[in-house]
Design an enzyme around this catalytic site. Structure first.
Site, PDB file in Angstrom:
ATOM      1  N   GLU A 430      31.193  25.308  46.469  1.00  0.00           N
ATOM      2  CA  GLU A 430      30.775  23.985  46.973  1.00  0.00           C
ATOM      3  C   GLU A 430      29.230  24.134  47.473  1.00  0.00           C
ATOM      4  OE1 GLU A 430      33.314  22.788  49.960  1.00  0.00           O
ATOM      5  OE2 GLU A 430      35.099  22.123  48.534  1.00  0.00           O
ATOM      6  N   GLU A 533      39.679  24.626  43.518  1.00  0.00           N
ATOM      7  CA  GLU A 533      40.197  24.138  44.928  1.00  0.00           C
ATOM      8  C   GLU A 533      40.885  23.004  44.782  1.00  0.00           C
ATOM      9  OE1 GLU A 533      37.794  25.376  48.230  1.00  0.00           O
ATOM     10  OE2 GLU A 533      38.253  23.584  49.454  1.00  0.00           O
TER      11      GLU A 533
END
Length: 798
Positions: A430, A533
């Protein structure tokens, strides 16, 4: 005495030293007899510094988990403290270490560590997750006493988005080698060609000639099967210049290789030796596997030529009450549960993990994404008052990324490149989270999930910065290992698609962006897309299961974890399939019904929902009278029939059939059918008042030398032995014999009891007790609670 085979292999690698009969290398586990002081004591690196009042302890050690929990700390890191800590160890080296090069190896220290020997600084390592080694020889007394000192500096507790712990929380090793020796992580094993009938093994060996003269070195690599039989061998002679490193490259054929796979994790032992003037100089033995991996843009992932879906889970380092100083037995129990639930892959979120965890993955058959960073040059939001609440902190690993990032990544890859379980290296998680920190004009348009500060923020770093950094990191990773693809987990694909970041990667992971799969697969036909994810919803799995080009899903998360918590008093995040005590939650059985094929059946019940609301179920049949209860079966069977007090409530098909049932005390049961035959059953019974404690250890004998661990599952039951899932009785643990209470965990996200206090309340009717051997002999474990019958168990440490 008998131990499980997996544990025996682990214990063998933890014993004092793989002392090799015909080689010069000696390695000792260096965890015993340390002293610790919490707080800064300037000058403690000096040998004469006073430490007689310091606390004696055995590593690994995490001082943060000792608390106390406090609202003054940060929700991101579990409302637990950081600070400065000092460790010291006085030691004399064995006589066999004399005239050798001596090193100290740390598997992980959180964080900003500096190490001294006899007052001389050996070096600093900012990263709390990197493994590192220093040479002791120049400052070592070979015949007298030595003092090793380590200062650990964790000043800002809100320096991570999850709990990291504090201290020397992984293993430490003392190593002695000859002047001619293999470099740290200096053996690289690959298999350039593999088939069912034959394979080619390639071994690159980097070694140091610390002698003052040129030396001819004979490098030999031998592959042995699981019975110790020689499968293949190769030899090469190298002329090594004085004071430099040299490399030998050897190849050998492997006939009819026993391939490593998820279902059959076959391992070989690779023994690499150095010889000088006909005498052994060094030897390193590692477990390796023979297998092939391949990712395809349209067909997904292949292991040994077989197409398969990666049914993955993300995991963090901690184990609740144990913090991040987690014994291997704890992870062995957890991993076996996760595999039984259908998991075949793990994502090491978001940093390198303990050495033994990768060993377990190799031995148990997990496919691993190893991950290096959660941030690069700019910091992310670390929440202090609660997740997405208030003003975040900006401390973190980005503060030393420019200087250390590439080295930390290189060392992660070198350390683990011989692990057959690892199938990809991740350079970041991220990093492209929209506006946290990077931003781009495209955020003013379209679907932009997970954005802090809606729209483009021109005062934030431009997203274009990510591409050049990614290219440098990918180049470094490939220099260390070219046999695996490089990936990253992208949270803001809508933004990153306007940068060079995705193009730098071999595989592009998407976090929570299943809706983008079809569009991006069409727009970027050469991009390999997978879910790095994902949430627990069924449609998130359907996006993988129904699209051949999507190879993987990595659920957030496998196990509840400390930190990334809500508002006080929450200390942990409850997104896992298992709770922090390692007990399966209902979500575990839902996943098992989606990811496995063997007959299984699990019932959950919840108060029937209002329109538009989905209830969260529990495996209990205790409800107020006249309650309308929604019963759901998680199953792999063709049909399921539900019964209430032996009266059928109907048979239904599907993997999640439901019934709305007026509550009546007694027994709710179900039968699962395949081909009209009953293949699985489950029942829930109305429990009475708590009357007793049920105590179930995972083993009865413990290895004394390696401070073996027993894990006791504790359940409160009624007079008939039925579990009471609402029980919260306070249980007291008492031990006799050579053992200590390592910790107690009940899985409650808001539990603030000190981990080693002998009294804990049960949560959902159960808790887990960790008992560690401190010597040899019989161990008694007694559990008591007011109003409940006492429970006892006996162990033996040998």
């Amino acid at each position: 005495m008998r131990f499980p085979p997996t544990l025996l292999l682990l214990l063998a690698s933890y014993l004092f030293g793989s002392r090799l009969a015909n080689a010069q290398r000696q390695q000792l586990l260096f965890n015993n007899d340390w002293k610790f002081h919490l707080g800064d004591v300037p000058g403690s690196q000096q040998p004469q510094a006073a430490d007689k009042d310091w606390r004696a302890l055995t590593l690994p050690h995490d001082w943060a988990i000792e608390g106390p929990y406090s609202e003054q700390w940060a929700s991101a890191t579990a409302f637990l403290p950081g600070g400065v800590g000092w460790y010291r160890k006085s030691f004399s080296v064995p006589a066999s270490f004399r005239n050798k090069k001596v090193f100290i190896y740390f598997d992980g220290v959180y964080k900003n560590s500096e190490v001294w020997l006899n007052g001389h600084s050996l070096g600093k390592r900012p990263s709390g997750f990197a493994s590192f080694q220093y040479e002791l020889t120049p400052y070592l007394s070979a015949t007298g006493s030595n003092v090793l000192a380590v200062r650990v500096d964790h000043p800002q507790v809100a320096d991570s988005r999850w709990y990291t712990g504090s201290g020397i929380y992984r293993n430490v090793y003392l190593l002695a080698t000859a002047p001619v020796h293999i470099r740290p992580w200096g053996v690289a094993f690959t298999t350039p060609t593999v088939s069912a009938s034959a394979a080619t093994g390639r071994v690159a060996v980097t070694f140091t000639n610390a002698l003052a003269k040129a030396t001819t070195v004979t490098v030999t690599s031998t592959l042995l099967d699981n019975k110790g039989q020689v499968v293949a061998t190769a030899k090469q002679t190298v002329a090594a210049k004085p004071g430099t490193d040299a490399t030998a490259t050897l190849t050998f054929p492997i006939k009819k290789p026993a391939l490593w796979s998820v279902d059959h994790p076959n391992l070989y032992r690779l023994r690499t030796t150095l010889g000088v003037a006909g005498q052994p100089a060094d030897e390193v033995t590692e477990e390796v596997g023979v297998r092939t991996i391949r990712f395809d843009t349209n067909q997904g992932f292949f292991l040994n030529g077989e197409n398969m879906k990666l049914k993955g889970l993300c995991i963090h380092d901690d184990a609740g009450a144990l913090g991040v100083a987690v014994p291997p037995e704890v992870w062995e129990r957890r991993l076996k549960l996760l595999k039984a639930g259908g998991c075949n892959s793990l994502r090491m979120s978001h940093n390198p993990h303990a050495d033994y965890l990768y060993q377990l993955c190799d031995r148990l058959g997990f496919l691993v994404m190893d991950e290096a960073f959660d941030e690069w040059e700019h910091g992310k939001n670390k929440w202090v008052a609660g997740w997405n609440v208030g003003t975040p902190a900006q401390f973190g690993s980005h503060e030393y990324f420019k200087e250390w990032g590439e080295r930390d990544l290189r060392d992660m890859v070198l350390r683990n490149r011989n692990r057959p379980s690892i199938i990809m290296w991740s350079i970041g998680n991220e990093i492209d989270y929209p506006n946290d920190p990077y931003s781009h004009e495209v955020l003013n348009t379209g679907r932009n999930p997970q954005i802090y500060g809606k729209g483009y923020l021109p005062n934030h770093p431009p997203a274009a910065e990510m591409g050049p950094i990614a290219k440098r990191l990918v180049a470094m990773a490939k220099q260390a290992d070219s046999s695996r693809p490089i990936t990253a987990a992208l949270a803001g694909v809508v933004m990153s698609n306007f940068t060079d970041y995705p193009a730098a990667l071999d595989l592009v992971g998407y976090n929570y962006q299943e809706f983008r799969y079809p569009e991006d697969h069409k727009q970027y036909p050469n991009r390999i897309i997978y879910g790095s994810e994902n949430g627990m919803a069924r449609d998130a799995w359907a996006a993988v299961d129904s699209n051949a080009y999507v190879s993987a899903q990595y659920l957030w998360t496998g196990i509840d974890y400390l930190g990334e918590a809500g508002k006080w008093p929450q200390r942990a995040n409850g997104a896992g399939l298992l709770d922090m005590a390692g007990f399966p939650k209902p979500e575990y059985y839902l996943r098992q019904s989606l990811w496995t094929t063997a007959p299984m059946l699990y019932l959950v019940a919840a108060e029937a929902p209002a329109a538009g609301r989905r209830p969260r179920g529990t495996a209990t049949w205790n409800w107020p009278a006249a309650t309308q209860v929604r019963v759901t079966a998680y199953t792999t069977n063709e049909a399921t029939e539900l019964f209430l007090n032996d009266q059928s409530l109907g048979k239904k098909t599907g993997r999640q059939p439901t019934w709305d049932v007026p509550y009546t005390a007694g027994e709710l049961s179900a039968k699962g059918y395949r081909n009209d035959k009953v293949v699985s059953e489950m029942k829930l019974q109305t429990a009475g008042a708590p009357t007793a404690i049920q105590l179930t250890p995972d083993r009865r004998t413990l290895p004394a030398k390696t401070r073996g661990l027993a894990q006791f599952e504790v359940t409160i039951v009624d007079e008939a032995g039925r579990p009471v899932p609402t029980a919260t009785d306070e249980i007291t643990v008492a031990l006799t014999g050579p053992a200590r209470l390592l910790g107690i965990e009940n899985g409650d996200l808001a539990n603030h009891d000190a981990p080693t206090t002998p009294r804990h309340r049960a949560h959902l009717g159960h808790l887990l007790v960790y008992v560690q051997a401190t010597g040899a002999g019989p161990i008694g474990v007694t559990l008591t609670a007011p109003g409940l019958r006492t429970s006892k168990a006996e162990l033996r440490a040998e």
